[in-house]
Design a protein around this motif. Sequence first.
Motif, PDB file in Angstrom:
ATOM      1  N   ILE A 100       0.833  -1.209   0.000  1.00  0.00           N
ATOM      2  CA  ILE A 100       0.000   0.000   0.000  1.00  0.00           C
ATOM      3  C   ILE A 100       0.866   1.257   0.000  1.00  0.00           C
ATOM      4  O   ILE A 100       0.483   2.284  -0.553  1.00  0.00           O
ATOM      5  CB  ILE A 100      -0.953  -0.024   1.209  1.00  0.00           C
ATOM      6  N   ALA A 101       2.053   1.175   0.606  1.00  0.00           N
ATOM      7  CA  ALA A 101       2.922   2.344   0.667  1.00  0.00           C
ATOM      8  C   ALA A 101       3.393   2.791  -0.713  1.00  0.00           C
ATOM      9  O   ALA A 101       3.771   3.952  -0.888  1.00  0.00           O
ATOM     10  CB  ALA A 101       4.127   2.051   1.556  1.00  0.00           C
ATOM     11  N   ALA A 102       3.374   1.890  -1.690  1.00  0.00           N
ATOM     12  CA  ALA A 102       3.797   2.255  -3.037  1.00  0.00           C
ATOM     13  C   ALA A 102       2.724   3.015  -3.804  1.00  0.00           C
ATOM     14  O   ALA A 102       3.004   3.569  -4.863  1.00  0.00           O
ATOM     15  CB  ALA A 102       4.195   1.003  -3.817  1.00  0.00           C
ATOM     16  N   LEU A 103       1.504   3.052  -3.295  1.00  0.00           N
ATOM     17  CA  LEU A 103       0.419   3.747  -3.971  1.00  0.00           C
ATOM     18  C   LEU A 103       0.454   5.232  -3.656  1.00  0.00           C
ATOM     19  O   LEU A 103       1.087   5.676  -2.687  1.00  0.00           O
ATOM     20  CB  LEU A 103      -0.926   3.152  -3.549  1.00  0.00           C
ATOM     21  N   SER A 104      -0.251   5.980  -4.461  1.00  0.00           N
ATOM     22  CA  SER A 104      -0.386   7.405  -4.187  1.00  0.00           C
ATOM     23  C   SER A 104      -1.331   7.614  -3.009  1.00  0.00           C
ATOM     24  O   SER A 104      -2.039   6.699  -2.571  1.00  0.00           O
ATOM     25  CB  SER A 104      -0.911   8.136  -5.436  1.00  0.00           C
ATOM     26  N   LEU A 105      -1.372   8.833  -2.502  1.00  0.00           N
ATOM     27  CA  LEU A 105      -2.154   9.115  -1.297  1.00  0.00           C
ATOM     28  C   LEU A 105      -3.641   8.824  -1.472  1.00  0.00           C
ATOM     29  O   LEU A 105      -4.251   8.187  -0.591  1.00  0.00           O
ATOM     30  CB  LEU A 105      -1.932  10.573  -0.871  1.00  0.00           C
ATOM     31  N   PRO A 106      -4.299   9.214  -2.567  1.00  0.00           N
ATOM     32  CA  PRO A 106      -5.729   8.884  -2.701  1.00  0.00           C
ATOM     33  C   PRO A 106      -5.986   7.379  -2.709  1.00  0.00           C
ATOM     34  O   PRO A 106      -6.946   6.901  -2.101  1.00  0.00           O
ATOM     35  CB  PRO A 106      -6.125   9.527  -4.036  1.00  0.00           C
ATOM     36  N   TYR A 107      -5.127   6.615  -3.396  1.00  0.00           N
ATOM     37  CA  TYR A 107      -5.312   5.173  -3.432  1.00  0.00           C
ATOM     38  C   TYR A 107      -5.004   4.546  -2.073  1.00  0.00           C
ATOM     39  O   TYR A 107      -5.608   3.537  -1.696  1.00  0.00           O
ATOM     40  CB  TYR A 107      -4.436   4.559  -4.511  1.00  0.00           C
ATOM     41  N   GLN A 108      -4.065   5.099  -1.340  1.00  0.00           N
ATOM     42  CA  GLN A 108      -3.802   4.599   0.005  1.00  0.00           C
ATOM     43  C   GLN A 108      -5.018   4.781   0.908  1.00  0.00           C
ATOM     44  O   GLN A 108      -5.378   3.891   1.692  1.00  0.00           O
ATOM     45  CB  GLN A 108      -2.586   5.304   0.601  1.00  0.00           C
ATOM     46  N   ILE A 109      -5.674   5.933   0.801  1.00  0.00           N
ATOM     47  CA  ILE A 109      -6.873   6.174   1.613  1.00  0.00           C
ATOM     48  C   ILE A 109      -7.985   5.208   1.223  1.00  0.00           C
ATOM     49  O   ILE A 109      -8.674   4.636   2.087  1.00  0.00           O
ATOM     50  CB  ILE A 109      -7.328   7.638   1.454  1.00  0.00           C
ATOM     51  N   ALA A 110      -8.174   4.994  -0.092  1.00  0.00           N
ATOM     52  CA  ALA A 110      -9.219   4.070  -0.542  1.00  0.00           C
ATOM     53  C   ALA A 110      -8.939   2.641  -0.074  1.00  0.00           C
ATOM     54  O   ALA A 110      -9.849   1.931   0.363  1.00  0.00           O
ATOM     55  CB  ALA A 110      -9.335   4.121  -2.062  1.00  0.00           C
ATOM     56  N   ALA A 111      -7.670   2.226  -0.152  1.00  0.00           N
ATOM     57  CA  ALA A 111      -7.326   0.873   0.294  1.00  0.00           C
ATOM     58  C   ALA A 111      -7.521   0.722   1.796  1.00  0.00           C
ATOM     59  O   ALA A 111      -8.000  -0.313   2.274  1.00  0.00           O
ATOM     60  CB  ALA A 111      -5.877   0.553  -0.085  1.00  0.00           C
ATOM     61  N   ALA A 112      -7.163   1.747   2.548  1.00  0.00           N
ATOM     62  CA  ALA A 112      -7.358   1.685   4.000  1.00  0.00           C
ATOM     63  C   ALA A 112      -8.838   1.604   4.363  1.00  0.00           C
ATOM     64  O   ALA A 112      -9.232   0.848   5.249  1.00  0.00           O
ATOM     65  CB  ALA A 112      -6.708   2.900   4.660  1.00  0.00           C
ATOM     66  N   LEU A 113      -9.679   2.366   3.668  1.00  0.00           N
ATOM     67  CA  LEU A 113     -11.119   2.302   3.928  1.00  0.00           C
ATOM     68  C   LEU A 113     -11.689   0.927   3.572  1.00  0.00           C
ATOM     69  O   LEU A 113     -12.533   0.384   4.303  1.00  0.00           O
ATOM     70  CB  LEU A 113     -11.835   3.397   3.141  1.00  0.00           C
ATOM     71  N   ALA A 114     -11.227   0.360   2.437  1.00  0.00           N
ATOM     72  CA  ALA A 114     -11.715  -0.971   2.049  1.00  0.00           C
ATOM     73  C   ALA A 114     -11.321  -2.026   3.078  1.00  0.00           C
ATOM     74  O   ALA A 114     -12.139  -2.888   3.447  1.00  0.00           O
ATOM     75  CB  ALA A 114     -11.166  -1.335   0.670  1.00  0.00           C
ATOM     76  N   LEU A 115     -10.080  -1.968   3.560  1.00  0.00           N
ATOM     77  CA  LEU A 115      -9.652  -2.922   4.578  1.00  0.00           C
ATOM     78  C   LEU A 115     -10.438  -2.739   5.873  1.00  0.00           C
ATOM     79  O   LEU A 115     -10.774  -3.721   6.555  1.00  0.00           O
ATOM     80  CB  LEU A 115      -8.159  -2.751   4.847  1.00  0.00           C
ATOM     81  N   ALA A 116     -10.739  -1.509   6.216  1.00  0.00           N
ATOM     82  CA  ALA A 116     -11.525  -1.265   7.427  1.00  0.00           C
ATOM     83  C   ALA A 116     -12.935  -1.838   7.309  1.00  0.00           C
ATOM     84  O   ALA A 116     -13.460  -2.446   8.239  1.00  0.00           O
ATOM     85  CB  ALA A 116     -11.577   0.235   7.715  1.00  0.00           C
ATOM     86  N   VAL A 117     -13.555  -1.658   6.142  1.00  0.00           N
ATOM     87  CA  VAL A 117     -14.909  -2.205   5.924  1.00  0.00           C
ATOM     88  C   VAL A 117     -14.889  -3.725   6.002  1.00  0.00           C
ATOM     89  O   VAL A 117     -15.772  -4.346   6.624  1.00  0.00           O
ATOM     90  CB  VAL A 117     -15.462  -1.724   4.575  1.00  0.00           C
ATOM     91  N   VAL A 118     -13.886  -4.360   5.375  1.00  0.00           N
ATOM     92  CA  VAL A 118     -13.793  -5.820   5.413  1.00  0.00           C
ATOM     93  C   VAL A 118     -13.580  -6.314   6.843  1.00  0.00           C
ATOM     94  O   VAL A 118     -14.181  -7.313   7.276  1.00  0.00           O
ATOM     95  CB  VAL A 118     -12.656  -6.298   4.492  1.00  0.00           C
ATOM     96  N   ALA A 119     -12.741  -5.620   7.604  1.00  0.00           N
ATOM     97  CA  ALA A 119     -12.488  -6.026   8.985  1.00  0.00           C
ATOM     98  C   ALA A 119     -13.754  -5.905   9.836  1.00  0.00           C
ATOM     99  O   ALA A 119     -14.070  -6.797  10.641  1.00  0.00           O
ATOM    100  CB  ALA A 119     -11.364  -5.184   9.577  1.00  0.00           C
TER     101      ALA A 119
END
Length: 323
Positions: A100-119
């Motif tokens: 995730i650290a290799a992604l840009s900031l908007p994609y990092q936020i989207a990935a973090a939100l998706a992981l939070a929803v799945v959790a």
Amino acid sequence: MDAYDKGSNARPVPGEPEAAVPDSRPPEGQETSDGHETADDHGTSDSHGPPVGQTPSARIPQQYGDQQRGDQQYDGQHDDERYDDTALAGPPLPPPPAGIAALSLPYQIAAALALAVVAVAACVHVGMVFLHVAPSNTVTKQHGQAIDEWIYPEFEQNWKLFAPNPLQQNIAVQVRADVRAADGEIRTTRWYDLSALDGAAIDGNLLPSHTQQNELRRAWDFFVATHDNANRPNGLRGALSEKYLRRIVVLRLDREQAGGRGAVVQQVQVRSRTTNVPPPKWSQEQVSDKPIVRQLPWWPVSEADRAAGTRPGESTGTEASAR
């Protein structure tokens, strides 16, 4: 006779000038006793450096007590030992970011939100399953309906495999129907053994579908668990299980073309025929081989119970268009 004898042991005569000592080196171009050729004054080496036009490795350092290198060419090998190039390069660069650290900031936020929803969804699901299989408590009494709506029918738990006495019965679900034929006459069909039809479709099939194996069986188990021995529902899920079973048998009758082509199912009646599995010969257990039949009352079939394409209006329109 000269003032002194010619030779290496000659001594000067007193009173006469000292003669020059002859040079012990052979003339230019003449080889010495060890096989080396002499050079002129411009090509000889002295104590200040190598001869002109020669590399340091090509000089002959015997007169200085050094070890002779022979004809080995200078290749800069010893310079690598004296100079460390890595000291000038600085510390090694850190590895590039990954994940995730290799992604840009908007994609990092989207990935973090998706992981939070799945959790969160995973935690809620685990909690619902735990409350479903747990003994009755305050939470299940107050929120039992919400838990059942989450669990049924996709996540229903079945623990018969780990029961002290697993299921040892063969249950066959059978159905018959009153149909209105194409000429308008009402007829009662024969009993269709739907369980036997599913078994015949599974035999010889290496990859049978989940529907063929479990749909009818689970629907009947669902009905029995939500009705008493008089076939009366014992809760809100009773009406749901009755509607689910009725739609399955109506769909199967339409597939088998019960009553002939173009017949319309008016009402259905379902029954089960239960027989005990005979114990092995070495067992002392005694079971009855007499089948037990449980017959349900007639259920009227509504338009909502029919599958799309099998309703009377839709079938009539289809036949009219075919003509």
